[in-house]
Design a protein around this motif. Structure first.
Motif, PDB file in Angstrom:
ATOM      1  N   TYR A  32      73.150  -9.406 -14.187  1.00  0.00           N
ATOM      2  CA  TYR A  32      72.249  -8.256 -14.107  1.00  0.00           C
ATOM      3  C   TYR A  32      71.470  -8.040 -15.397  1.00  0.00           C
ATOM      4  N   ILE A  33      71.013  -9.138 -16.001  1.00  0.00           N
ATOM      5  CA  ILE A  33      70.161  -9.062 -17.181  1.00  0.00           C
ATOM      6  C   ILE A  33      69.008 -10.032 -16.989  1.00  0.00           C
ATOM      7  N   THR A  34      67.949  -9.836 -17.774  1.00  0.00           N
ATOM      8  CA  THR A  34      66.804 -10.732 -17.661  1.00  0.00           C
ATOM      9  C   THR A  34      66.872 -11.791 -18.747  1.00  0.00           C
ATOM     10  N   LEU A  35      66.232 -12.910 -18.496  1.00  0.00           N
ATOM     11  CA  LEU A  35      66.180 -13.988 -19.471  1.00  0.00           C
ATOM     12  C   LEU A  35      65.483 -13.517 -20.748  1.00  0.00           C
ATOM     13  N   ILE A  36      64.484 -12.673 -20.596  1.00  0.00           N
ATOM     14  CA  ILE A  36      63.773 -12.138 -21.756  1.00  0.00           C
ATOM     15  C   ILE A  36      64.712 -11.330 -22.639  1.00  0.00           C
ATOM     16  N   SER A  37      65.559 -10.501 -22.044  1.00  0.00           N
ATOM     17  CA  SER A  37      66.481  -9.697 -22.852  1.00  0.00           C
ATOM     18  C   SER A  37      67.516 -10.572 -23.551  1.00  0.00           C
ATOM     19  N   VAL A  38      67.935 -11.655 -22.913  1.00  0.00           N
ATOM     20  CA  VAL A  38      68.867 -12.589 -23.549  1.00  0.00           C
ATOM     21  C   VAL A  38      68.201 -13.239 -24.756  1.00  0.00           C
ATOM     22  N   MET A  39      66.965 -13.686 -24.603  1.00  0.00           N
ATOM     23  CA  MET A  39      66.253 -14.324 -25.704  1.00  0.00           C
ATOM     24  C   MET A  39      66.010 -13.342 -26.847  1.00  0.00           C
ATOM     25  N   LYS A  40      65.749 -12.086 -26.532  1.00  0.00           N
ATOM     26  CA  LYS A  40      65.576 -11.078 -27.585  1.00  0.00           C
ATOM     27  C   LYS A  40      66.866 -10.902 -28.376  1.00  0.00           C
ATOM     28  N   GLN A  41      67.984 -10.917 -27.689  1.00  0.00           N
ATOM     29  CA  GLN A  41      69.274 -10.796 -28.371  1.00  0.00           C
ATOM     30  C   GLN A  41      69.550 -12.011 -29.252  1.00  0.00           C
ATOM     31  N   ILE A  42      69.224 -13.187 -28.754  1.00  0.00           N
ATOM     32  CA  ILE A  42      69.399 -14.409 -29.549  1.00  0.00           C
ATOM     33  C   ILE A  42      68.503 -14.360 -30.783  1.00  0.00           C
ATOM     34  N   ASN A  43      67.249 -13.951 -30.597  1.00  0.00           N
ATOM     35  CA  ASN A  43      66.323 -13.842 -31.729  1.00  0.00           C
ATOM     36  C   ASN A  43      66.840 -12.858 -32.772  1.00  0.00           C
ATOM     37  N   ALA A  44      67.333 -11.721 -32.323  1.00  0.00           N
ATOM     38  CA  ALA A  44      67.858 -10.710 -33.245  1.00  0.00           C
ATOM     39  C   ALA A  44      69.062 -11.245 -34.005  1.00  0.00           C
ATOM     40  N   LEU A  45      69.935 -11.974 -33.316  1.00  0.00           N
ATOM     41  CA  LEU A  45      71.115 -12.550 -33.962  1.00  0.00           C
ATOM     42  C   LEU A  45      70.709 -13.609 -34.988  1.00  0.00           C
ATOM     43  N   GLU A  46      69.728 -14.429 -34.639  1.00  0.00           N
ATOM     44  CA  GLU A  46      69.230 -15.433 -35.585  1.00  0.00           C
ATOM     45  C   GLU A  46      68.663 -14.773 -36.839  1.00  0.00           C
ATOM     46  N   GLU A  47      67.906 -13.698 -36.659  1.00  0.00           N
ATOM     47  CA  GLU A  47      67.348 -12.980 -37.805  1.00  0.00           C
ATOM     48  C   GLU A  47      68.444 -12.343 -38.645  1.00  0.00           C
ATOM     49  N   LEU A  69      71.611 -13.342 -38.946  1.00  0.00           N
ATOM     50  CA  LEU A  69      72.432 -14.365 -39.596  1.00  0.00           C
ATOM     51  C   LEU A  69      71.629 -15.295 -40.512  1.00  0.00           C
ATOM     52  N   TYR A  70      70.303 -15.223 -40.429  1.00  0.00           N
ATOM     53  CA  TYR A  70      69.419 -16.107 -41.196  1.00  0.00           C
ATOM     54  C   TYR A  70      69.646 -17.586 -40.873  1.00  0.00           C
ATOM     55  N   ILE A  71      69.940 -17.885 -39.615  1.00  0.00           N
ATOM     56  CA  ILE A  71      70.101 -19.268 -39.181  1.00  0.00           C
ATOM     57  C   ILE A  71      69.471 -19.436 -37.796  1.00  0.00           C
ATOM     58  N   LYS A  72      69.122 -20.665 -37.475  1.00  0.00           N
ATOM     59  CA  LYS A  72      68.594 -20.964 -36.152  1.00  0.00           C
ATOM     60  C   LYS A  72      69.761 -21.379 -35.263  1.00  0.00           C
ATOM     61  N   LEU A  73      69.962 -20.654 -34.185  1.00  0.00           N
ATOM     62  CA  LEU A  73      71.087 -20.918 -33.282  1.00  0.00           C
ATOM     63  C   LEU A  73      70.729 -21.841 -32.135  1.00  0.00           C
ATOM     64  N   VAL A  74      69.487 -21.764 -31.667  1.00  0.00           N
ATOM     65  CA  VAL A  74      69.073 -22.572 -30.518  1.00  0.00           C
ATOM     66  C   VAL A  74      67.722 -23.220 -30.775  1.00  0.00           C
ATOM     67  N   ASN A  75      67.532 -24.375 -30.170  1.00  0.00           N
ATOM     68  CA  ASN A  75      66.217 -25.020 -30.130  1.00  0.00           C
ATOM     69  C   ASN A  75      65.602 -24.679 -28.787  1.00  0.00           C
ATOM     70  N   ARG A  76      64.367 -24.227 -28.823  1.00  0.00           N
ATOM     71  CA  ARG A  76      63.666 -23.846 -27.608  1.00  0.00           C
ATOM     72  C   ARG A  76      62.656 -24.933 -27.238  1.00  0.00           C
ATOM     73  N   THR A  77      62.676 -25.325 -25.972  1.00  0.00           N
ATOM     74  CA  THR A  77      61.708 -26.298 -25.473  1.00  0.00           C
ATOM     75  C   THR A  77      61.163 -25.791 -24.139  1.00  0.00           C
ATOM     76  N   HIS A  78      60.216 -26.526 -23.591  1.00  0.00           N
ATOM     77  CA  HIS A  78      59.688 -26.161 -22.275  1.00  0.00           C
ATOM     78  C   HIS A  78      60.741 -26.349 -21.185  1.00  0.00           C
ATOM     79  N   ARG A  79      61.815 -27.094 -21.475  1.00  0.00           N
ATOM     80  CA  ARG A  79      62.885 -27.334 -20.500  1.00  0.00           C
ATOM     81  C   ARG A  79      64.017 -26.319 -20.605  1.00  0.00           C
TER      82      ARG A  79
END
Length: 80
Positions: free
Chosen positions: A10-25, A27-37
């Motif tokens: 019951y969450i959107t993909l956009i909200s998940v990505m926002k949480q990942i982005n916030a966590l990366e910021e 922690l000052y590290i890149k957690l995931v690589n984003r691609t078109h796939r």
């Protein structure tokens, strides 16, 4: 991460990505690589995931252990 997984939670993909982005910021590290796939964990992301998994499992064990002893002290019976 497929959208069907996010729909089940019951969450959107956009909200998940926002949480990942916030966590990366945070922690000052890149957690995931984003691609078109989709996304894939980085090496550092995998390390953090593995450590978090251990912490969560240890927390669950501690909660069970504490609940077990609470029951014994409160009711004087052991759970088998």
């Amino acid at each position: 991460m497929k959208s069907t997984k996010t729909q089940k939670m019951y969450i959107t993909l956009i909200s998940v990505m926002k949480q990942i982005n916030a966590l990366e910021e945070h922690l000052y590290i890149k957690l995931v690589n984003r691609t078109h796939r989709g996304i894939k964990l980085t090496v550092q992301g995998q390390k953090n995931y593995d450590e978090a998994k251990i912490l969560i499992e240890n927390s669950r064990e501690n909660i069970f252990y504490d609940s077990y002893w609470f029951f014994i002290f409160k009711f004087g019976k052991r759970i088998y």
